[in-house]
Design a protein around this motif. Sequence first.
Motif, PDB file in Angstrom:
ATOM      1  N   TYR A 195       0.808  -1.219   0.000  1.00 11.28           N
ATOM      2  CA  TYR A 195       0.000   0.000   0.000  1.00 11.28           C
ATOM      3  C   TYR A 195       0.842   1.270   0.000  1.00 11.28           C
ATOM      4  O   TYR A 195       0.371   2.320  -0.428  1.00 11.28           O
ATOM      5  CB  TYR A 195      -0.940  -0.002   1.202  1.00 11.28           C
ATOM      6  N   THR A 196       2.089   1.213   0.471  1.00 13.31           N
ATOM      7  CA  THR A 196       2.963   2.372   0.375  1.00 13.31           C
ATOM      8  C   THR A 196       3.043   2.867  -1.055  1.00 13.31           C
ATOM      9  O   THR A 196       3.061   4.069  -1.319  1.00 13.31           O
ATOM     10  CB  THR A 196       4.384   2.012   0.859  1.00 13.31           C
ATOM     11  N   TYR A 197       3.075   1.934  -1.974  1.00  8.72           N
ATOM     12  CA  TYR A 197       3.286   2.270  -3.376  1.00  8.72           C
ATOM     13  C   TYR A 197       1.986   2.484  -4.139  1.00  8.72           C
ATOM     14  O   TYR A 197       1.910   3.369  -4.994  1.00  8.72           O
ATOM     15  CB  TYR A 197       4.115   1.170  -4.055  1.00  8.72           C
ATOM     16  N   CYS A 198       0.969   1.661  -3.866  1.00  9.14           N
ATOM     17  CA  CYS A 198      -0.219   1.714  -4.726  1.00  9.14           C
ATOM     18  C   CYS A 198      -1.506   2.037  -3.985  1.00  9.14           C
ATOM     19  O   CYS A 198      -2.562   2.094  -4.609  1.00  9.14           O
ATOM     20  CB  CYS A 198      -0.377   0.399  -5.487  1.00  9.14           C
ATOM     21  N   GLY A 199      -1.441   2.262  -2.673  1.00 11.56           N
ATOM     22  CA  GLY A 199      -2.663   2.496  -1.907  1.00 11.56           C
ATOM     23  C   GLY A 199      -3.446   3.699  -2.378  1.00 11.56           C
ATOM     24  O   GLY A 199      -4.666   3.644  -2.533  1.00 11.56           O
ATOM     25  N   SER A 200      -2.756   4.795  -2.637  1.00 17.26           N
ATOM     26  CA  SER A 200      -3.456   6.010  -3.068  1.00 17.26           C
ATOM     27  C   SER A 200      -4.016   5.851  -4.471  1.00 17.26           C
ATOM     28  O   SER A 200      -5.083   6.387  -4.795  1.00 17.26           O
ATOM     29  CB  SER A 200      -2.516   7.219  -3.002  1.00 17.26           C
TER      30      SER A 200
END
Length: 349
Positions: A104-109
């Motif tokens: 989620y650090t990379y794709c959560g937003s």
Amino acid sequence: MSNRVVCREASHAGSWYTASGAAGDGISTFPEQPLWYPVFSTEPGPDDLPSLAYVLREFCLHCLQKTMCSSLGPQLNAQLEGWLSQVQSTKRPARAIIAPHAGYTYCGSCAAHAYKQVDPSVTRRIFILGPSHHVPLSRCALSSVDIYRTPLYDLRIDQKIYGELWKTGMFERMSLQTDEDEHSIEMHLPYTAKAMESHKDEFTIIPVLVGALSESKEQEFGNLFSKYLADPSNLFVVSSDFCHWGQRFRYSYYDESQGEIYRSIEHLDKMGMSIIEQLDPVSFSNYLKKYHNTICGRHPIGVLLNAITELQKNGMNMSFSFLNYAQSSQCRSWQDSSVSYAAGALTVH
């Protein structure tokens, strides 16, 4: 065998879910052993009765996991709320979404742009189609468990729909080990739970692991799933990251006319995204053959596009729009690597 309920735990929890140190590709930087363990194993004792040592081990692991789950839940919930609050619901209600499955650090937003289009008031069944990363699979596979556990709340698998799919003879069963090793479905579970929390006791999920399907198989499965896609109470979640670029992925396509490497990657991805928006499975397949873009969810996407094509033959009017695009990092040299993410939604008019 007993009729006990079997749960599949959130094996890739911890930093996969929380915004700290997750792998950009969702597969590369974590130990092989899962952080959490299954409540029930398929490991029987004599006469299918587990030994006392086995029961005690399972009980201790279950207690440990419950403690971890209760501590992670509030943090994860706040994180998802934050991302969703920054996004507009411009394509609601979505009949299908495409969203990434990395940490989620990379794709959560990015994923929030897709999940914001989900309308929990009309959604009663959620089909989650994820690619197989770890086991060779020429068809599609169904889970062998009853419940998928998340740090937010448990998600129930729709055994009625599973029964219908199983009767077609087109599916196999994935083992509990395969299920827990695979992240492409699991990473959608917390977002699914969050998007549906206002109706959390009123929906079921249908997880499907999609193998390396031929074009004809994508069409067959697309035809099968089309009747479910036609139902406005169903939602399809298609799990896919986009370009995996760099030496560790053995893919280094570079169009120098686009400028920096990351610009070339974005141009390549957006060519594919544009074809997906055209809802044309043949053109998407031709694009993959020409550029070999490392879109890990290409087969679930192909199944979705074929299902849409089948419904269009019957006069159903649909459109797909991508709403966000991101990269885990910006590649500028041949030593760099990155994974791309895209989020979009299908609406029926």
